[in-house]
Design a protein around this motif. Structure first.
Motif, PDB file in Angstrom:
ATOM      1  N   LEU A 171       0.821  -1.214   0.000  1.00 31.61           N
ATOM      2  CA  LEU A 171       0.000   0.000   0.000  1.00 31.61           C
ATOM      3  C   LEU A 171       0.854   1.263   0.000  1.00 31.61           C
ATOM      4  CD1 LEU A 171      -2.840  -1.002   2.485  1.00 31.61           C
ATOM      5  CD2 LEU A 171      -2.891  -1.026  -0.026  1.00 31.61           C
ATOM      6  N   MET A 172       1.910   1.263   0.777  1.00 31.46           N
ATOM      7  CA  MET A 172       2.770   2.448   0.843  1.00 31.46           C
ATOM      8  C   MET A 172       3.458   2.725  -0.489  1.00 31.46           C
ATOM      9  SD  MET A 172       2.474   3.817   3.838  1.00 31.46           S
ATOM     10  CE  MET A 172       3.895   4.850   4.007  1.00 31.46           C
ATOM     11  N   ALA A 173       3.618   1.695  -1.313  1.00 30.42           N
ATOM     12  CA  ALA A 173       4.268   1.854  -2.623  1.00 30.42           C
ATOM     13  C   ALA A 173       3.303   2.359  -3.700  1.00 30.42           C
ATOM     14  CB  ALA A 173       4.898   0.530  -3.051  1.00 30.42           C
ATOM     15  N   LEU A 174       2.008   2.438  -3.392  1.00 25.35           N
ATOM     16  CA  LEU A 174       1.061   2.958  -4.375  1.00 25.35           C
ATOM     17  C   LEU A 174       1.389   4.426  -4.664  1.00 25.35           C
ATOM     18  CD1 LEU A 174      -2.264   1.494  -2.942  1.00 25.35           C
ATOM     19  CD2 LEU A 174      -1.176   0.846  -5.108  1.00 25.35           C
ATOM     20  N   PRO A 175       1.588   4.788  -5.919  1.00 22.68           N
ATOM     21  CA  PRO A 175       1.909   6.181  -6.231  1.00 22.68           C
ATOM     22  C   PRO A 175       0.859   7.189  -5.753  1.00 22.68           C
ATOM     23  CG  PRO A 175       2.477   4.796  -8.080  1.00 22.68           C
ATOM     24  CD  PRO A 175       1.723   3.927  -7.099  1.00 22.68           C
ATOM     25  N   LEU A 176      -0.408   6.766  -5.685  1.00 24.46           N
ATOM     26  CA  LEU A 176      -1.460   7.666  -5.212  1.00 24.46           C
ATOM     27  C   LEU A 176      -1.636   7.628  -3.691  1.00 24.46           C
ATOM     28  CD1 LEU A 176      -4.236   7.196  -7.935  1.00 24.46           C
ATOM     29  CD2 LEU A 176      -2.915   9.270  -7.471  1.00 24.46           C
ATOM     30  N   TYR A 177      -0.883   6.788  -2.996  1.00 24.25           N
ATOM     31  CA  TYR A 177      -1.067   6.631  -1.553  1.00 24.25           C
ATOM     32  C   TYR A 177      -1.064   7.960  -0.785  1.00 24.25           C
ATOM     33  CZ  TYR A 177      -0.712   5.069   3.225  1.00 24.25           C
ATOM     34  OH  TYR A 177      -0.952   4.892   4.564  1.00 24.25           O
ATOM     35  N   PRO A 178      -0.173   8.895  -1.107  1.00 23.22           N
ATOM     36  CA  PRO A 178      -0.184  10.160  -0.348  1.00 23.22           C
ATOM     37  C   PRO A 178      -1.495  10.941  -0.462  1.00 23.22           C
ATOM     38  CG  PRO A 178       1.851   9.938  -1.597  1.00 23.22           C
ATOM     39  CD  PRO A 178       0.929   8.845  -2.062  1.00 23.22           C
ATOM     40  N   TYR A 179      -2.311  10.598  -1.446  1.00 22.38           N
ATOM     41  CA  TYR A 179      -3.563  11.314  -1.691  1.00 22.38           C
ATOM     42  C   TYR A 179      -4.787  10.451  -1.388  1.00 22.38           C
ATOM     43  CZ  TYR A 179       0.133  13.586  -4.246  1.00 22.38           C
ATOM     44  OH  TYR A 179       1.339  14.154  -4.591  1.00 22.38           O
ATOM     45  N   MET A 180      -4.602   9.403  -0.573  1.00 20.71           N
ATOM     46  CA  MET A 180      -5.678   8.453  -0.302  1.00 20.71           C
ATOM     47  C   MET A 180      -6.072   8.431   1.162  1.00 20.71           C
ATOM     48  SD  MET A 180      -4.629   4.953  -2.200  1.00 20.71           S
ATOM     49  CE  MET A 180      -4.551   4.788  -3.956  1.00 20.71           C
ATOM     50  N   ASN A 181      -7.345   8.125   1.384  1.00 23.43           N
ATOM     51  CA  ASN A 181      -7.819   7.648   2.679  1.00 23.43           C
ATOM     52  C   ASN A 181      -7.986   6.144   2.493  1.00 23.43           C
ATOM     53  OD1 ASN A 181      -7.973  10.220   3.784  1.00 23.43           O
ATOM     54  ND2 ASN A 181     -10.075  10.492   3.116  1.00 23.43           N
ATOM     55  N   VAL A 182      -7.391   5.366   3.397  1.00 26.45           N
ATOM     56  CA  VAL A 182      -7.380   3.913   3.259  1.00 26.45           C
ATOM     57  C   VAL A 182      -7.961   3.270   4.514  1.00 26.45           C
ATOM     58  CG1 VAL A 182      -5.899   1.891   2.938  1.00 26.45           C
ATOM     59  CG2 VAL A 182      -5.332   4.034   1.781  1.00 26.45           C
ATOM     60  N   SER A 183      -8.805   2.267   4.307  1.00 23.85           N
ATOM     61  CA  SER A 183      -9.363   1.481   5.398  1.00 23.85           C
ATOM     62  C   SER A 183      -9.072   0.011   5.114  1.00 23.85           C
ATOM     63  CB  SER A 183     -10.875   1.715   5.478  1.00 23.85           C
ATOM     64  OG  SER A 183     -11.455   0.852   6.423  1.00 23.85           O
ATOM     65  N   VAL A 184      -8.504  -0.686   6.092  1.00 21.26           N
ATOM     66  CA  VAL A 184      -8.096  -2.079   5.923  1.00 21.26           C
ATOM     67  C   VAL A 184      -8.885  -2.965   6.882  1.00 21.26           C
ATOM     68  CG1 VAL A 184      -6.168  -3.700   6.134  1.00 21.26           C
ATOM     69  CG2 VAL A 184      -5.772  -1.403   5.196  1.00 21.26           C
ATOM     70  N   THR A 185      -9.414  -4.069   6.340  1.00 24.60           N
ATOM     71  CA  THR A 185     -10.136  -5.049   7.150  1.00 24.60           C
ATOM     72  C   THR A 185      -9.562  -6.432   6.874  1.00 24.60           C
ATOM     73  OG1 THR A 185     -12.160  -3.729   6.947  1.00 24.60           O
ATOM     74  CG2 THR A 185     -12.413  -6.022   7.661  1.00 24.60           C
ATOM     75  N   PRO A 186      -9.038  -7.125   7.907  1.00 22.81           N
ATOM     76  CA  PRO A 186      -8.568  -8.492   7.702  1.00 22.81           C
ATOM     77  C   PRO A 186      -9.758  -9.424   7.473  1.00 22.81           C
ATOM     78  CG  PRO A 186      -8.290  -7.851   9.996  1.00 22.81           C
ATOM     79  CD  PRO A 186      -8.835  -6.660   9.268  1.00 22.81           C
ATOM     80  N   LEU A 187      -9.562 -10.419   6.627  1.00 18.11           N
ATOM     81  CA  LEU A 187     -10.623 -11.367   6.290  1.00 18.11           C
ATOM     82  C   LEU A 187     -10.190 -12.790   6.631  1.00 18.11           C
ATOM     83  CD1 LEU A 187     -11.512 -10.012   2.728  1.00 18.11           C
ATOM     84  CD2 LEU A 187     -12.706  -9.519   4.868  1.00 18.11           C
ATOM     85  N   CYS A 188     -11.168 -13.622   6.928  1.00 17.75           N
ATOM     86  CA  CYS A 188     -10.921 -15.049   7.103  1.00 17.75           C
ATOM     87  C   CYS A 188     -12.090 -15.806   6.495  1.00 17.75           C
ATOM     88  CB  CYS A 188     -10.715 -15.419   8.568  1.00 17.75           C
ATOM     89  SG  CYS A 188     -12.076 -15.009   9.645  1.00 17.75           S
ATOM     90  N   GLN A 189     -11.873 -17.076   6.247  1.00 15.90           N
ATOM     91  CA  GLN A 189     -12.890 -17.886   5.583  1.00 15.90           C
ATOM     92  C   GLN A 189     -14.128 -18.029   6.468  1.00 15.90           C
ATOM     93  OE1 GLN A 189     -11.468 -21.577   4.070  1.00 15.90           O
ATOM     94  NE2 GLN A 189     -13.421 -22.156   3.215  1.00 15.90           N
ATOM     95  N   HIS A 190     -15.276 -17.922   5.840  1.00 17.53           N
ATOM     96  CA  HIS A 190     -16.542 -18.106   6.549  1.00 17.53           C
ATOM     97  C   HIS A 190     -16.831 -19.607   6.632  1.00 17.53           C
ATOM     98  CE1 HIS A 190     -20.793 -17.911   7.471  1.00 17.53           C
ATOM     99  NE2 HIS A 190     -20.619 -16.635   7.773  1.00 17.53           N
ATOM    100  N   PRO A 191     -17.317 -20.098   7.771  1.00 13.66           N
ATOM    101  CA  PRO A 191     -17.559 -21.540   7.899  1.00 13.66           C
ATOM    102  C   PRO A 191     -18.614 -22.079   6.953  1.00 13.66           C
ATOM    103  CG  PRO A 191     -18.362 -20.360   9.845  1.00 13.66           C
ATOM    104  CD  PRO A 191     -17.611 -19.367   8.996  1.00 13.66           C
ATOM    105  N   SER A 192     -19.481 -21.233   6.396  1.00 16.19           N
ATOM    106  CA  SER A 192     -20.510 -21.697   5.461  1.00 16.19           C
ATOM    107  C   SER A 192     -20.074 -21.600   4.011  1.00 16.19           C
ATOM    108  CB  SER A 192     -21.794 -20.890   5.659  1.00 16.19           C
ATOM    109  OG  SER A 192     -22.318 -21.104   6.945  1.00 16.19           O
ATOM    110  N   SER A 193     -18.862 -21.092   3.767  1.00 13.33           N
ATOM    111  CA  SER A 193     -18.381 -20.956   2.390  1.00 13.33           C
ATOM    112  C   SER A 193     -18.047 -22.338   1.822  1.00 13.33           C
ATOM    113  CB  SER A 193     -17.132 -20.074   2.360  1.00 13.33           C
ATOM    114  OG  SER A 193     -16.570 -20.073   1.072  1.00 13.33           O
ATOM    115  N   ILE A 194     -18.446 -22.564   0.582  1.00 12.04           N
ATOM    116  CA  ILE A 194     -18.137 -23.856  -0.056  1.00 12.04           C
ATOM    117  C   ILE A 194     -16.792 -23.812  -0.790  1.00 12.04           C
ATOM    118  CG2 ILE A 194     -20.547 -24.524  -0.238  1.00 12.04           C
ATOM    119  CD1 ILE A 194     -20.361 -23.818  -3.253  1.00 12.04           C
ATOM    120  N   LYS A 195     -16.152 -22.657  -0.831  1.00  6.29           N
ATOM    121  CA  LYS A 195     -14.846 -22.546  -1.493  1.00  6.29           C
ATOM    122  C   LYS A 195     -13.716 -22.767  -0.509  1.00  6.29           C
ATOM    123  CE  LYS A 195     -16.439 -19.588  -5.138  1.00  6.29           C
ATOM    124  NZ  LYS A 195     -16.237 -18.450  -5.958  1.00  6.29           N
TER     125      LYS A 195
END
Length: 92
Positions: free
Chosen positions: A68-92
């Motif tokens: 993310l820090m290497a994104l050229p537009l990063y200095p001009y961004m508002n960024v929100s990060v959410t960690p994800l994990c597999q849902h127990p009902s997912s078939i994938k």
């Protein structure tokens, strides 16, 4: 590790259109490279906004931070990060 990343770009008023276009081209090239490498897994535009919702697959938190820090537009961004994990009902 999977992360949902929401990015909103706030175009800088101090740059000329040509300067900002050059940064956007670098951003596009970097984003395409990350997609080819399987790091930037999904990229969706948010309708009506200069924003996107993306899914990144990275080794760890530091790897995501570096990407993310290497994104050229990063200095001009508002960024929100959410960690994800597999849902127990997912078939994938």
């Amino acid at each position: 590790m999977l992360f949902k990343v929401e990015m909103t770009v706030n175009p800088p008023s101090h740059l000329s259109e040509e300067e900002f276009n050059a940064i956007k081209l670098k951003e596009k090239n970097y984003a395409e490279e990350l997609q080819r490498e399987g790091i930037w897994v999904h990229l969706w535009r948010v309708a009506g906004l200069y924003a996107n919702v993306s899914i990144f697959e990275v080794r760890d938190n530091q790897h995501l931070h570096d990407v993310l820090m290497a994104l050229p537009l990063y200095p001009y961004m508002n960024v929100s990060v959410t960690p994800l994990c597999q849902h127990p009902s997912s078939i994938k």
